[in-house]
Design a protein around this motif. Sequence first.
Motif, PDB file in Angstrom:
ATOM      1  N   THR A 103       5.657 -22.684   8.965  1.00 26.73           N
ATOM      2  CA  THR A 103       6.655 -22.859   9.225  1.00 26.73           C
ATOM      3  C   THR A 103       7.223 -21.443   9.442  1.00 26.73           C
ATOM      4  OG1 THR A 103       6.009 -25.113   8.807  1.00 26.73           O
ATOM      5  CG2 THR A 103       8.928 -24.699   9.287  1.00 26.73           C
ATOM      6  N   PHE A 127       7.079 -19.501  12.460  1.00 26.41           N
ATOM      7  CA  PHE A 127       7.388 -20.888  13.827  1.00 26.41           C
ATOM      8  C   PHE A 127       8.976 -20.273  13.873  1.00 26.41           C
ATOM      9  CE2 PHE A 127       9.466 -24.582  16.420  1.00 26.41           C
ATOM     10  CZ  PHE A 127       8.730 -24.214  17.300  1.00 26.41           C
ATOM     11  N   ARG A 167      11.075 -28.367  11.732  1.00 29.74           N
ATOM     12  CA  ARG A 167      10.109 -27.868  12.593  1.00 29.74           C
ATOM     13  C   ARG A 167       8.807 -28.695  12.709  1.00 29.74           C
ATOM     14  NH1 ARG A 167      14.370 -27.126  16.167  1.00 29.74           N
ATOM     15  NH2 ARG A 167      15.834 -25.096  15.321  1.00 29.74           N
ATOM     16  N   ARG A 222       6.931 -30.526  14.097  1.00 29.63           N
ATOM     17  CA  ARG A 222       5.781 -30.651  15.369  1.00 29.63           C
ATOM     18  C   ARG A 222       4.878 -29.410  15.768  1.00 29.63           C
ATOM     19  NH1 ARG A 222       9.669 -33.727  14.979  1.00 29.63           N
ATOM     20  NH2 ARG A 222       9.649 -36.068  14.821  1.00 29.63           N
ATOM     21  N   PRO A 223       5.374 -28.228  15.331  1.00 27.91           N
ATOM     22  CA  PRO A 223       5.675 -27.113  16.111  1.00 27.91           C
ATOM     23  C   PRO A 223       4.886 -26.445  14.917  1.00 27.91           C
ATOM     24  CG  PRO A 223       7.812 -27.035  16.050  1.00 27.91           C
ATOM     25  CD  PRO A 223       7.251 -28.357  15.747  1.00 27.91           C
ATOM     26  N   SER A 224       5.320 -26.824  13.990  1.00 30.02           N
ATOM     27  CA  SER A 224       4.458 -26.388  12.797  1.00 30.02           C
ATOM     28  C   SER A 224       3.151 -27.332  12.987  1.00 30.02           C
ATOM     29  CB  SER A 224       4.892 -27.044  11.247  1.00 30.02           C
ATOM     30  OG  SER A 224       6.273 -25.617  11.081  1.00 30.02           O
ATOM     31  N   LEU A 233       1.796 -28.096  15.297  1.00 30.05           N
ATOM     32  CA  LEU A 233       0.036 -27.523  15.682  1.00 30.05           C
ATOM     33  C   LEU A 233      -0.046 -26.168  15.683  1.00 30.05           C
ATOM     34  CD1 LEU A 233       1.382 -28.170  20.095  1.00 30.05           C
ATOM     35  CD2 LEU A 233       0.731 -26.183  19.109  1.00 30.05           C
ATOM     36  N   ILE A 234       0.321 -25.284  15.327  1.00 24.42           N
ATOM     37  CA  ILE A 234       0.072 -24.222  14.787  1.00 24.42           C
ATOM     38  C   ILE A 234      -0.703 -24.084  13.673  1.00 24.42           C
ATOM     39  CG2 ILE A 234       0.485 -21.769  14.024  1.00 24.42           C
ATOM     40  CD1 ILE A 234       3.749 -22.336  14.789  1.00 24.42           C
ATOM     41  N   ALA A 255       3.556 -24.244  20.620  1.00 25.93           N
ATOM     42  CA  ALA A 255       4.330 -24.771  19.928  1.00 25.93           C
ATOM     43  C   ALA A 255       5.969 -25.099  20.484  1.00 25.93           C
ATOM     44  CB  ALA A 255       4.096 -23.633  18.777  1.00 25.93           C
ATOM     45  N   GLU A 271       8.358 -28.733  20.601  1.00 20.84           N
ATOM     46  CA  GLU A 271      10.079 -28.563  19.729  1.00 20.84           C
ATOM     47  C   GLU A 271      10.884 -28.551  21.294  1.00 20.84           C
ATOM     48  OE1 GLU A 271      10.154 -29.041  17.209  1.00 20.84           O
ATOM     49  OE2 GLU A 271      12.179 -28.668  16.393  1.00 20.84           O
ATOM     50  N   SER A 290       1.043 -33.228  18.890  1.00 22.51           N
ATOM     51  CA  SER A 290       1.217 -32.250  18.123  1.00 22.51           C
ATOM     52  C   SER A 290       0.133 -31.508  17.306  1.00 22.51           C
ATOM     53  CB  SER A 290       2.241 -32.037  17.477  1.00 22.51           C
ATOM     54  OG  SER A 290       3.120 -32.896  17.726  1.00 22.51           O
ATOM     55  N   GLY A 334      -2.805 -28.188  18.955  1.00 17.28           N
ATOM     56  CA  GLY A 334      -3.237 -27.283  18.279  1.00 17.28           C
ATOM     57  C   GLY A 334      -4.594 -27.489  18.285  1.00 17.28           C
TER      58      GLY A 334
END
Lengths: 327, 327
Positions: free
Chosen positions: A8, A11, A44, A46-48, A50-51, A68, A72, A179, A183
């Motif tokens: 996180t 990102f 954050r 969703r992007p976290s 995904l990564i 990602a 977001e 998400s 990934g």
Amino acid sequence: MRDFNEITAFFIKEFDAEIGRISEQQPQNLYEPILYSLKMGGKRIRPSLLIFTYNLFKSDIDKALPLAIAIEMFHNFTLLHDDIMDKSVLRRNMETVHVKYSENTAILSGDAMSILSYEYLLKTENDNLKEILALFSKTALQVCEGQQFDMDFETSDKVNVQDYLKMIGLKTAVLLAASLKLGAILANAERDTSNTLYEIGYNLGIAFQLQDDYLDTYGDTALFGKNIGGDIYSNKKTFLLIHALEYANLQQKETLNYWIGFHNPSKQEKISAITSLYNELNIKEKTLSEIDKYFNRAKELIAQLPLSPPQKNALLSIANSMMNRNN
Amino acid sequence: MRDFNEITAFFIKEFDAEIGRISEQQPQNLYEPILYSLKMGGKRIRPSLLIFTYNLFKSDIDKALPLAIAIEMFHNFTLLHDDIMDKSVLRRNMETVHVKYSENTAILSGDAMSILSYEYLLKTENDNLKEILALFSKTALQVCEGQQFDMDFETSDKVNVQDYLKMIGLKTAVLLAASLKLGAILANAERDTSNTLYEIGYNLGIAFQLQDDYLDTYGDTALFGKNIGGDIYSNKKTFLLIHALEYANLQQKETLNYWIGFHNPSKQEKISAITSLYNELNIKEKTLSEIDKYFNRAKELIAQLPLSPPQKNALLSIANSMMNRNN
């Protein structure tokens, strides 16, 4: 495998650098509100996620950044337009975009954010790009459908629990699910694994939304961070209210409708009356059991993933922390 | 090579069949307004141009359909949201979506149309898909930028002719340009040829918009199909007004500002006063010469294309017909 908090932080650092570039773009009246809305913050999550799922299979997490950012960006676009539609004046204690700037600005800046999310998607260098784009677009459309069902429900008196679960599935759960799956697709994971990750995200998303509904009535103000009963006061069609409307007897229904139709009631009186009625109908237990059903399903699916025990534990711990649970 | 009218007829038939399917989708309150807006009609010039340029190089025009639908879907999305922002109540003599349904519906249905345009893009089976997506997204973002500049200009008193040309370039010309280029990229045409087609579309787009401005003041009501002077009456920042504001002497500027600031003037008086001022400043000739500059550039570029004489003539004839010219 990197720690989720580390991911996180990674990102957020990269995202902030990236959106910093937006401030230089013209016309300023289009890009400044975009920057403002993206800087409002948020977890954050969703992007976290995904990564994180990408990192379950591959170590070069830089490669997951454009995707990602796209997720977001898209999520924030939906918040921006939802705020116009819901006439919300505040988000995270800041003025919403349509209040701070204007409604026209909010519409157009949102449109640009939606397109920008595709621009970031296209920066992804990956053999599975077409599959990624297809899942992203399908999900984006489902989120719009969810928002429409949500708006429809507010003026309908025929919503049942099943409809509600379908609506929050579209409005909230599919983006979380996508998400996780994106990934995995990006990392070229096995199809079964990607699909299971989708299901995990979907079940977690439903559990999370139901818990949000639950906490509005039964939460601890100190922990919950917002006032109890806001949804009750504003007649919001939550799982609790819909459940109550579906299972109330005639007399209980009359009481519910009395309070729903009461113009300018005493806030405390209304919240306490409807909470009593929820208690009579065992809504607290029913909601908790529904949350558990979805949350347990997510945990079962995590256990089934073809991953190492530390990887599964890491995922489980993210799930618990999303639900504010320690076990 | 198919005739342009034949191509338009082909597109309209396929498009109508395709959008027919939208009527079955749920939630109805999201999809019905989309269908309504797409059925308003229009000349379908962008998708027809896309298919036409594809057909200059390949005969299987079916392959260009998803991309042509995407362009038309995107264009109609921008009209839908522009109508909210401009508070337009009618489009093609039908109620606009936000009037017929609601503003929220119009925002959300527009959002879904924007995403749907990407869904159609993704149906394109082509090796150049990534390049196609990149051009589409870049163009889509430019259209948003153009709309923002347009809105900015309405409240600014510092707009000059160069700014205006840049604005209509973004708001109108790039989508026309991209339509021509996308057909060529899809057909795997030479890069130089695709780029020249883009320039042709861009110059035509500017010429077309300038002519639209011109006709509002100097058009023949019978041919133009709308009342003369509407732009003048509403103080719309057209090429003519911006030119006048830029080149007027102090006294002429005073007269202009008097009429612009006049609340509720006599329509006929205002139109006639400003038209006289335009005449004093030779705006008619200057606008015609500017239109010719862009239109002639488009024609020059058509002549340079590595195509057969019948192909070039067909393209020239489309350009002439867009500008309502016979030569």
